[in-house]
Scaffold this motif. Structure first.
Motif, PDB file in Angstrom:
ATOM      1  N   ILE A   1       0.419  -0.923   0.211  1.00  0.00           N
ATOM      2  CA  ILE A   1       0.172  -0.255   0.301  1.00  0.00           C
ATOM      3  C   ILE A   1       0.686   1.108  -0.491  1.00  0.00           C
ATOM      4  CG2 ILE A   1      -1.720  -1.006   1.275  1.00  0.00           C
ATOM      5  CD1 ILE A   1      -0.654   0.211   3.676  1.00  0.00           C
ATOM      6  N   GLN A   2       2.119   1.221  -0.131  1.00  0.00           N
ATOM      7  CA  GLN A   2       3.247   2.467   0.321  1.00  0.00           C
ATOM      8  C   GLN A   2       3.087   3.696  -0.762  1.00  0.00           C
ATOM      9  OE1 GLN A   2       6.938   2.331   1.825  1.00  0.00           O
ATOM     10  NE2 GLN A   2       6.339  -0.684   2.992  1.00  0.00           N
ATOM     11  N   TYR A   3       2.633   3.057  -2.411  1.00  0.00           N
ATOM     12  CA  TYR A   3       2.448   4.277  -3.063  1.00  0.00           C
ATOM     13  C   TYR A   3       0.819   3.776  -3.352  1.00  0.00           C
ATOM     14  CZ  TYR A   3       6.992   3.212  -5.568  1.00  0.00           C
ATOM     15  OH  TYR A   3       7.990   3.150  -5.991  1.00  0.00           O
ATOM     16  N   GLU A   4       0.108   3.716  -2.683  1.00  0.00           N
ATOM     17  CA  GLU A   4      -1.651   4.377  -2.940  1.00  0.00           C
ATOM     18  C   GLU A   4      -2.072   4.854  -2.656  1.00  0.00           C
ATOM     19  OE1 GLU A   4      -5.043   0.868  -0.460  1.00  0.00           O
ATOM     20  OE2 GLU A   4      -4.464   3.618   0.859  1.00  0.00           O
ATOM     21  N   TYR A   5      -1.595   6.757  -2.120  1.00  0.00           N
ATOM     22  CA  TYR A   5      -1.384   7.654  -1.878  1.00  0.00           C
ATOM     23  C   TYR A   5      -1.702   8.013  -3.279  1.00  0.00           C
ATOM     24  CZ  TYR A   5       3.462   8.558  -1.980  1.00  0.00           C
ATOM     25  OH  TYR A   5       4.833   8.395  -2.489  1.00  0.00           O
ATOM     26  N   LEU A   6      -0.542   7.867  -4.774  1.00  0.00           N
ATOM     27  CA  LEU A   6      -0.247   8.093  -5.515  1.00  0.00           C
ATOM     28  C   LEU A   6      -1.624   7.736  -6.903  1.00  0.00           C
ATOM     29  CD1 LEU A   6       3.101   6.728  -6.723  1.00  0.00           C
ATOM     30  CD2 LEU A   6       2.671   9.357  -6.388  1.00  0.00           C
ATOM     31  N   LEU A   7      -2.759   6.360  -6.301  1.00  0.00           N
ATOM     32  CA  LEU A   7      -3.509   6.506  -7.199  1.00  0.00           C
ATOM     33  C   LEU A   7      -4.936   6.935  -5.880  1.00  0.00           C
ATOM     34  CD1 LEU A   7      -1.512   4.205  -7.671  1.00  0.00           C
ATOM     35  CD2 LEU A   7      -3.080   2.441  -7.548  1.00  0.00           C
ATOM     36  N   THR A   8      -4.881   7.743  -5.489  1.00  0.00           N
ATOM     37  CA  THR A   8      -6.012   7.912  -5.181  1.00  0.00           C
ATOM     38  C   THR A   8      -6.069   9.366  -4.542  1.00  0.00           C
ATOM     39  OG1 THR A   8      -5.345   7.430  -2.336  1.00  0.00           O
ATOM     40  CG2 THR A   8      -6.608   5.556  -3.724  1.00  0.00           C
ATOM     41  N   GLU A   9      -5.268   9.898  -3.243  1.00  0.00           N
ATOM     42  CA  GLU A   9      -4.771  10.763  -3.375  1.00  0.00           C
ATOM     43  C   GLU A   9      -4.642  12.409  -4.689  1.00  0.00           C
ATOM     44  OE1 GLU A   9      -7.202  11.218  -0.060  1.00  0.00           O
ATOM     45  OE2 GLU A   9      -5.745  13.124   0.575  1.00  0.00           O
ATOM     46  N   HIS A  10      -3.687  11.435  -5.100  1.00  0.00           N
ATOM     47  CA  HIS A  10      -3.216  12.337  -6.270  1.00  0.00           C
ATOM     48  C   HIS A  10      -4.226  12.195  -7.058  1.00  0.00           C
ATOM     49  CE1 HIS A  10       0.956  13.358  -5.640  1.00  0.00           C
ATOM     50  NE2 HIS A  10       0.636  13.191  -4.503  1.00  0.00           N
ATOM     51  N   ARG A  11      -5.184  11.419  -7.139  1.00  0.00           N
ATOM     52  CA  ARG A  11      -6.306  11.305  -8.631  1.00  0.00           C
ATOM     53  C   ARG A  11      -7.645  12.005  -7.814  1.00  0.00           C
ATOM     54  NH1 ARG A  11      -7.731   5.927  -9.284  1.00  0.00           N
ATOM     55  NH2 ARG A  11      -8.913   6.648 -11.346  1.00  0.00           N
ATOM     56  N   SER A  12      -7.677  12.921  -6.749  1.00  0.00           N
ATOM     57  CA  SER A  12      -8.816  13.845  -6.103  1.00  0.00           C
ATOM     58  C   SER A  12      -8.142  15.067  -6.290  1.00  0.00           C
ATOM     59  CB  SER A  12      -9.261  12.782  -5.187  1.00  0.00           C
ATOM     60  OG  SER A  12      -8.051  13.879  -3.322  1.00  0.00           O
ATOM     61  N   ASP A  13      -9.063  15.955  -5.842  1.00  0.00           N
ATOM     62  CA  ASP A  13      -8.371  17.157  -5.591  1.00  0.00           C
ATOM     63  C   ASP A  13      -8.014  17.384  -3.739  1.00  0.00           C
ATOM     64  OD1 ASP A  13     -11.126  16.891  -3.989  1.00  0.00           O
ATOM     65  OD2 ASP A  13     -11.997  18.423  -4.500  1.00  0.00           O
TER      66      ASP A  13
END
Length: 476
Positions: free
Chosen positions: A74-86
């Motif tokens: 899950i260490q890259y998960e923020y890229l796939l989620t937070e970065h793709r949000s606003d």
């Protein structure tokens, strides 16, 4: 810290179990003979269960920088989620990590490939250990099986929300079973399997653990699943949230800051643990959230967008100081500071080998899901139970003015400031049915001209399509 003890005990077994890391990049059980000879006792099965968590934890990029041979969990998960949000973006436009926030992610993106492989690694390990329940003690079979299925459901829930239709594999297959391995199954069928697995987990697990699956974790995850599936079941979600609330095993931490720096506290329902300074059990994402005083391998990731900063300042209450910080004029993430050290302390002695746990589910999420379930498809609610749950979360933030009604937008905003940088925002926008509207406006504001509704699903990794000999199809 119980799981850390188990992880250390499992290291030897995990090395043997995962002796060929490449096998976990795809659900191909090349070492079936090896695992057949390994799991011979109840203790071996428990080691295999712990090995599933190891796959979620992933390998610290600072320990091994080769994205091809190891998985990050899950260490890259923020890229796939937070970065793709606003919510956030990359500090620079260099490299594949800067593609997510501009909606330029393609099928060759290394971080997306890694996340896909990581989740199928979790699924493979869960399916594999389910084959060996006959060697577990009879009294442990139900809970071991339920724990493996909980983790399989967790991985599929992440995959189905990010990629849409995905291959649904619930047993260990051989390489020649390519049709089963690579045929995408419709979202509704994947959700049905997730519901079945989590329902079994709710029935068989208790609330002994926070760093392993528990009854409450299964209840909370299942509640979110019911509200995320194509035909939401808000009544079931409400019942599950109220079961966790009435159980009384969890409560809000009085100080919001303690949620993140007093690990496995009263608010945590399920978290993935990391050990500081240990290169094999630590995480590197905390360091990547730094920029002005850079401690990560990149120039700064998960940089807060201005509209999030405005929301935190206007509606975050006491949560704001824990969520963001001013580093020499640069507003950066304050949650998950490496082992709690800020830039004044130079982020501590080992920022790239940080031990901050990753929180997957906490009690405030249950309370706000309770509001959401009561609101159902309505635009607002004045239900007293919903108001009570909502008020608890706001009171903790120092926002004690009584709320008499809650609109859908107010609930979505409350979740944004409560869970900023916890990888919830993108999924919240999807579940509330406003993702295209919000992200389209956000993309226009930021000048991200490549955004379209197609970007709500990630491309299926090209590497997997190539391995499937064309069986695995691409998203439109």
């Amino acid at each position: 810290m119980k799981l850390k003890k188990y992880i250390l005990l499992a290291i030897t077994g995990s090395i043997f179990y995962s002796c060929d890391v490449d096998e976990f990049l795809n659900p191909l059980p090349e070492t079936a003979v090896v695992v057949d000879t390994y799991f011979q006792s109840d203790a071996d099965v428990l080691t295999g269960i712990i090995g599933i968590y190891d796959a979620i934890q992933g390998v610290n990029e600072n320990t091994d920088g080769d994205d091809v041979t190891v998985n990050r969990g899950i260490q890259y998960e923020y890229l796939l989620t937070e970065h793709r949000s606003d919510n956030t973006r990359s500090a620079t436009l260099e490299g594949s990590r800067a593609d997510f926030h501009r909606y330029l992610t393609n099928a060759d993106n290394e971080q997306s490939e890694d996340y896909w492989a990581s989740m199928y690694d979790v699924i493979f390990r869960a399916n594999n250990i389910l084959n060996f329940m006959d060697v577990a003690d009879a009294g442990n079979v139900a809970k071991y099986s339920a724990e493996a299925k909980f983790l399989r459901a967790y991985a599929y829930f992440n995959l189905v929300r990010l990629y849409g239709d995905v291959p649904l594999i619930t047993e260990v297959l051989i390489q020649d079973d390519k049709e089963a391995l690579f045929t995408r199954v419709d979202v509704s069928t994947v959700y049905a399997q997730i519901v079945a697995d989590l329902t079994e987990a709710v029935a068989a697990l208790d609330n002994t653990n926070k760093a392993r699956a528990s009854k409450a974790a299964a209840q909370g995850l299942l509640a979110k699943v019911y509200m995320s599936q194509p035909s939401p079941d808000y009544a079931q979600a409400k019942t599950l949230c109220e079961a966790v609330i009435s159980d009384g095993s969890y409560s809000l931490e009085p100080n919001f800051n303690d949620v993140f720096y007093s690990e496995l506290n009263n608010e945590i329902i399920f978290a993935i643990q990391y050990l500081p300074t240990n290169p094999f059990e630590s995480q590197g994402f905390s360091a990547e959230f730094t920029s002005a005083v850079r401690k990560g391998l990149q120039d700064g990731l998960n940089m807060p967008n201005e509209n999030l900063i405005l929301d935190l300042n206007a509606f975050g209450g006491s949560r704001t100081a824990t969520s963001i910080t001013n580093v020499q004029g640069s507003i950066e993430v304050a949650k998950f500071l490496p082992d709690g050290n800020d830039w004044i302390a130079d982020y501590g002695p080992n920022p790239r080998n940080a031990g901050n746990d990753w929180i997957i589910l906490r009690y405030s999420d249950i309370l706000l899901m309770h509001v959401e379930a009561i609101m159902a498809s309505s635009s607002s609610t004045s239900n007293s139970a919903a108001l009570a749950s909502f008020q608890l979360v706001r009171n903790r933030a120092g926002l004690t003015t009584s709320v008499t009604s809650i609109s859908k937008n107010e609930l979505l905003r409350e979740r944004r400031v409560e869970f900023a940088f916890e990888n919830q925002r993108f999924f919240d926008l999807l579940r509330f049915g406003v993702a295209d509207q919000v992200l389209s406006d956000h993309a226009a504001d930021m000048g991200y001209t490549d955004y379209s509704a197609r970007a709500l699903l990630l491309p299926i990794p090209a590497r997997e399509i190539n391995l499937s000999s064309g069986l695995l199809t691409q998203n439109p």
